[in-house]
Design a protein around this motif. Structure first.
Motif, PDB file in Angstrom:
ATOM      1  N   LEU A  96      66.345 -41.931  -0.746  1.00 25.51           N
ATOM      2  CA  LEU A  96      65.488 -42.228  -1.886  1.00 25.51           C
ATOM      3  C   LEU A  96      64.340 -41.233  -1.992  1.00 25.51           C
ATOM      4  O   LEU A  96      63.890 -40.905  -3.100  1.00 25.51           O
ATOM      5  N   LEU A  97      63.845 -40.743  -0.871  1.00 28.69           N
ATOM      6  CA  LEU A  97      62.837 -39.680  -0.927  1.00 28.69           C
ATOM      7  C   LEU A  97      63.389 -38.452  -1.644  1.00 28.69           C
ATOM      8  O   LEU A  97      62.705 -37.825  -2.462  1.00 28.69           O
ATOM      9  N   SER A  98      64.646 -38.121  -1.328  1.00 27.16           N
ATOM     10  CA  SER A  98      65.241 -36.952  -1.977  1.00 27.16           C
ATOM     11  C   SER A  98      65.439 -37.196  -3.473  1.00 27.16           C
ATOM     12  O   SER A  98      65.328 -36.259  -4.283  1.00 27.16           O
ATOM     13  N   TYR A  99      65.728 -38.441  -3.849  1.00 26.68           N
ATOM     14  CA  TYR A  99      65.899 -38.763  -5.275  1.00 26.68           C
ATOM     15  C   TYR A  99      64.578 -38.576  -6.018  1.00 26.68           C
ATOM     16  O   TYR A  99      64.535 -37.951  -7.088  1.00 26.68           O
ATOM     17  N   VAL A 100      63.498 -39.084  -5.448  1.00 23.75           N
ATOM     18  CA  VAL A 100      62.186 -38.928  -6.085  1.00 23.75           C
ATOM     19  C   VAL A 100      61.814 -37.450  -6.181  1.00 23.75           C
ATOM     20  O   VAL A 100      61.353 -36.968  -7.221  1.00 23.75           O
ATOM     21  N   GLU A 101      62.041 -36.715  -5.102  1.00 25.06           N
ATOM     22  CA  GLU A 101      61.662 -35.297  -5.061  1.00 25.06           C
ATOM     23  C   GLU A 101      62.504 -34.444  -6.014  1.00 25.06           C
ATOM     24  O   GLU A 101      62.078 -33.370  -6.429  1.00 25.06           O
ATOM     25  N   SER A 102      63.698 -34.929  -6.379  1.00 25.98           N
ATOM     26  CA  SER A 102      64.555 -34.160  -7.281  1.00 25.98           C
ATOM     27  C   SER A 102      63.984 -34.081  -8.691  1.00 25.98           C
ATOM     28  O   SER A 102      64.345 -33.196  -9.470  1.00 25.98           O
ATOM     29  N   GLY A 103      63.108 -35.026  -9.047  1.00 18.61           N
ATOM     30  CA  GLY A 103      62.563 -35.082 -10.392  1.00 18.61           C
ATOM     31  C   GLY A 103      63.486 -35.722 -11.406  1.00 18.61           C
ATOM     32  O   GLY A 103      63.158 -35.788 -12.598  1.00 18.61           O
ATOM     33  N   LEU A 104      64.642 -36.213 -10.956  1.00 21.35           N
ATOM     34  CA  LEU A 104      65.627 -36.805 -11.869  1.00 21.35           C
ATOM     35  C   LEU A 104      65.447 -38.310 -12.048  1.00 21.35           C
ATOM     36  O   LEU A 104      66.040 -38.906 -12.940  1.00 21.35           O
ATOM     37  N   ALA A 105      64.664 -38.933 -11.177  1.00 12.75           N
ATOM     38  CA  ALA A 105      64.422 -40.372 -11.306  1.00 12.75           C
ATOM     39  C   ALA A 105      63.456 -40.624 -12.468  1.00 12.75           C
ATOM     40  O   ALA A 105      62.487 -39.873 -12.658  1.00 12.75           O
ATOM     41  N   SER A 106      63.723 -41.668 -13.226  1.00 16.17           N
ATOM     42  CA  SER A 106      62.777 -42.054 -14.271  1.00 16.17           C
ATOM     43  C   SER A 106      61.497 -42.578 -13.619  1.00 16.17           C
ATOM     44  O   SER A 106      61.442 -42.802 -12.402  1.00 16.17           O
ATOM     45  N   ALA A 107      60.468 -42.785 -14.413  1.00 19.50           N
ATOM     46  CA  ALA A 107      59.212 -43.303 -13.871  1.00 19.50           C
ATOM     47  C   ALA A 107      59.423 -44.659 -13.200  1.00 19.50           C
ATOM     48  O   ALA A 107      58.889 -44.924 -12.117  1.00 19.50           O
ATOM     49  N   ASP A 108      60.213 -45.518 -13.841  1.00 16.99           N
ATOM     50  CA  ASP A 108      60.486 -46.834 -13.250  1.00 16.99           C
ATOM     51  C   ASP A 108      61.291 -46.696 -11.963  1.00 16.99           C
ATOM     52  O   ASP A 108      61.043 -47.418 -10.989  1.00 16.99           O
ATOM     53  N   GLU A 109      62.277 -45.777 -11.965  1.00 19.04           N
ATOM     54  CA  GLU A 109      63.083 -45.580 -10.756  1.00 19.04           C
ATOM     55  C   GLU A 109      62.246 -44.997  -9.622  1.00 19.04           C
ATOM     56  O   GLU A 109      62.421 -45.372  -8.458  1.00 19.04           O
ATOM     57  N   ALA A 110      61.349 -44.080  -9.939  1.00 20.15           N
ATOM     58  CA  ALA A 110      60.488 -43.507  -8.906  1.00 20.15           C
ATOM     59  C   ALA A 110      59.601 -44.589  -8.283  1.00 20.15           C
ATOM     60  O   ALA A 110      59.424 -44.635  -7.050  1.00 20.15           O
ATOM     61  N   ALA A 111      59.063 -45.466  -9.119  1.00 22.33           N
ATOM     62  CA  ALA A 111      58.218 -46.549  -8.603  1.00 22.33           C
ATOM     63  C   ALA A 111      59.047 -47.512  -7.743  1.00 22.33           C
ATOM     64  O   ALA A 111      58.603 -47.948  -6.669  1.00 22.33           O
ATOM     65  N   ALA A 112      60.250 -47.845  -8.229  1.00 15.52           N
ATOM     66  CA  ALA A 112      61.124 -48.731  -7.447  1.00 15.52           C
ATOM     67  C   ALA A 112      61.522 -48.079  -6.134  1.00 15.52           C
ATOM     68  O   ALA A 112      61.621 -48.751  -5.095  1.00 15.52           O
TER      69      ALA A 112
END
Length: 577
Positions: free
Chosen positions: A233-249
């Motif tokens: 999940l850290l890599s997902y957030v760092e990719s910049g591809l997560a939406s704002a809601d997904e980054a918060a989740a």
């Protein structure tokens, strides 16, 4: 495996011509009903081998060798000794079973050479898969309150577990329950190997990592898995591809998983110097593992009741928490002081490795797996896995300053000796041999070396020179890249293999052109998981004893695919900048 193939294999198993005593002819008179002796052996037999699902498939499979009444009697007498003796002679008990295992014929997969990769998947395809996998992980966490992993038995057993290795396990494991299960699973393997049911239990597959298609999959939670999902999940957030809601989740899930690792799963153990240390257990006490009530009882009946801390779960939990920015005081403990007591020194504490299933490698300098709890329990005995030792190096590099490793000669020496262990492993070529690995496969070793190498390369130049004055990391990098490019990606892969290949290639600085085969495999198989997720469940790790117990899950595949693709995407974007 299609319906007609499954139906045909089942029909042949149910109607086979019996050619000698079956597993149940051997065991029922001895283990089905008895008084006195060890009650667990009989309970295990009835639960695991004599159950209504397996019995019809194996009842008509007989062994011609056991038509010899003397040989049959010797085998049954061995089972009686295991049942009735207070302290069985396990080498003698296992000997007649070891003899029957000689022609079991279980082999590691040998994928075929693949065709040329062709055009690599483009950026939009990669981004789509990353988003699908990230959404899968977050959806699973929202639904379950954690991200589950699954365990499944493959009763055909591990290819590296022959008769000699079975005897090694029987004499090296500490728990009688694990000895019982190893003995009976080994006996069952012989009959399965000679039965048409073998095609149901161990069908062929594409690639190296085994698909987990067994119907009985046990859902559970462990700090080791939470640490891994935290990194994903850290890599997902760092990719910049997560939406704002997904980054918060993602951040909320990461915080909860780090707490599960460092607080819920922590326990205190004794160190070799008489101090106490807080480490991370392989399986937290109930209800935290989140077994269903049915499987929790099955686990107890099968004798898998005692779990102890391990060096790998501790290292990976500390690493994930460090990457997540945790300030928990547990992270201030310099783990290398503790690991030093579990490090093998030739001629001094080699008996620490009581289950040397991979004795084809030199253990000197390696750290063993299992940690004694405060009660002194170590039910698995102890073994030594190369990938675990990469995780110890990786967490040490991430905490180099905090643990004052360069300033503390004993800690630096511990690191040097682990690096020496890894160099000898790779120099010999043994890292490519599945037999060398207790819990993992060579392609996962390659991916985790890439992860370790990235942490090493993030250090200042002076630190790298102090840690690795002989250029071992550069040497291993070359050998691992040659394996991944020349063997792993040159042959047929499944998506799990491909994700691991991408992790290694991207971390180790391979040319972007080498990504094509893995990228194409991953994008071509998107959707194969059906309602369970973007991808199927594949073997992440395993236990060779008491039989081949696989661990993985659809979420695990999504996490590895996500990490592999985000790493590859980063390299590709930097190349186009």
């Amino acid at each position: 495996m299609g319906f007609h193939t499954i139906a045909g294999a089942a029909f042949r198993a149910l109607t086979a011509r019996k050619d000698g005593p079956s597993l149940y002819d051997v065991c029922d008179p001895v283990l089905l009903k008895y008084r006195g002796g060890d009650p667990h052996l009989g309970k295990f037999y009835r639960t695991a081998l004599g159950n209504p699902a397996l019995r019809p498939l194996l009842r008509r499979t007989g062994l011609p060798e056991l038509r010899d009444e003397k040989r049959l009697g010797t085998l049954q007498e061995a089972l009686i000794r295991a049942r009735d003796d207070d302290e069985p002679d396990w080498a003698a008990v296992g000997a007649p079973i070891a003899e029957l295992m000689a022609d079991i014929g279980v082999h590691h997969p040998a994928p075929q050479k693949r065709a040329a990769a062709g055009r690599a998947a483009d950026g939009s395809e990669i981004d789509r898969v990353i988003r699908r996998c990230g959404a899968h992980l977050l959806g699973s966490f929202a639904k379950n309150g954690f991200i589950p992993t699954y365990a499944a038995f493959n009763l055909i057993g591990d290819p590296d577990m022959g008769g000699r290795e079975m005897l090694t396990a029987l004499t090296g494991l500490n728990s009688r329950g694990y000895k019982n299960s190893t003995l009976l699973f080994s006996l069952a393997r012989i009959f399965i190997a000679h039965s048409p049911a073998r095609a149901l239990i161990n069908p062929p597959w594409t690639g190296i990592a085994e698909p987990m298609w067994q119907p009985m999959q046990i859902r559970h939670r462990s700090a080791y898995y939470d640490a891994f999902f935290t990194e994903a999940l850290l890599s997902y957030v760092e990719s910049g591809l997560a939406s704002a809601d997904e980054a918060a989740a993602s951040r909320r899930a990461i915080s909860e998983m780090v707490d599960f690792c460092l607080k819920t799963s922590a326990e205190e153990v004794s160190s070799h110097d008489g101090s106490t240390v807080r480490v991370i257990t392989a399986l937290a006490p109930l209800p935290h593992p989140r077994f269903s009530r049915f499987f929790a009882q099955i686990k107890q009946d099968l004798g898998f009741g005692i779990y102890v801390p391990d060096c790998d779960t501790t290292a990976c939990s500390f690493s994930a928490a460090t990457q997540a920015g945790s300030t928990d005081p547990i992270l201030d403990q310099p783990l290398l002081d503790f690991y030093r007591g579990y490090q093998v020194r030739e001629g001094a504490n080699e008996p620490r490795v009581t289950v040397p299933l991979n004795d084809n490698i030199d253990y000197e300098g390696g750290v063993v797996t299992w940690i004694d709890n405060l009660a002194g329990d170590r039910p698995y005995g102890n073994d030594l896995d190369p990938t675990l030792n990469l995780d110890i190096l990786e967490v040490s590099f991430r905490n180099l300053t905090r643990w004052k490793i360069l300033e503390t000669p004993s800690r630096l020496e511990t690191v040097h000796r682990i690096i020496g262990f890894q160099r000898r492993l790779v120099e010999s070529g043994a890292f490519r041999n599945p037999r060398s690995h207790i819990y993992y496969l060579p392609e996962l070793y390659s991916a985790y070396f890439g992860r370790c190498h990235a942490a090493f390369m993030a250090l200042p130049d002076a630190a790298r020179k102090a840690i690795d004055p002989d250029g071992t990391f550069a040497f291993i990098r070359g050998k691992v890249l040659a394996y991944v490019e020349g063997e792993l990606t040159a042959r047929e892969m499944n998506p799990f293999d491909a994700a691991l290949a991408l992790m290694a290639l991207a971390h180790l600085g391979a040319d972007v052109s080498s990504f094509a085969a893995a990228l194409n495999c991953i994008t071509a198989h998107l959707g194969e998981g059906g309602r369970h997720g973007p991808y199927k469940a594949y073997e992440w790790n395993k236990m060779k004893t008491p039989t081949r117990i696989l661990v993985g899950g659809p979420e695990v595949t999504s996490a590895f695919v996500l990490m592999g693709l985000t790493l590859a995407r980063g390299v590709m974007m930097r190349g186009n900048a």
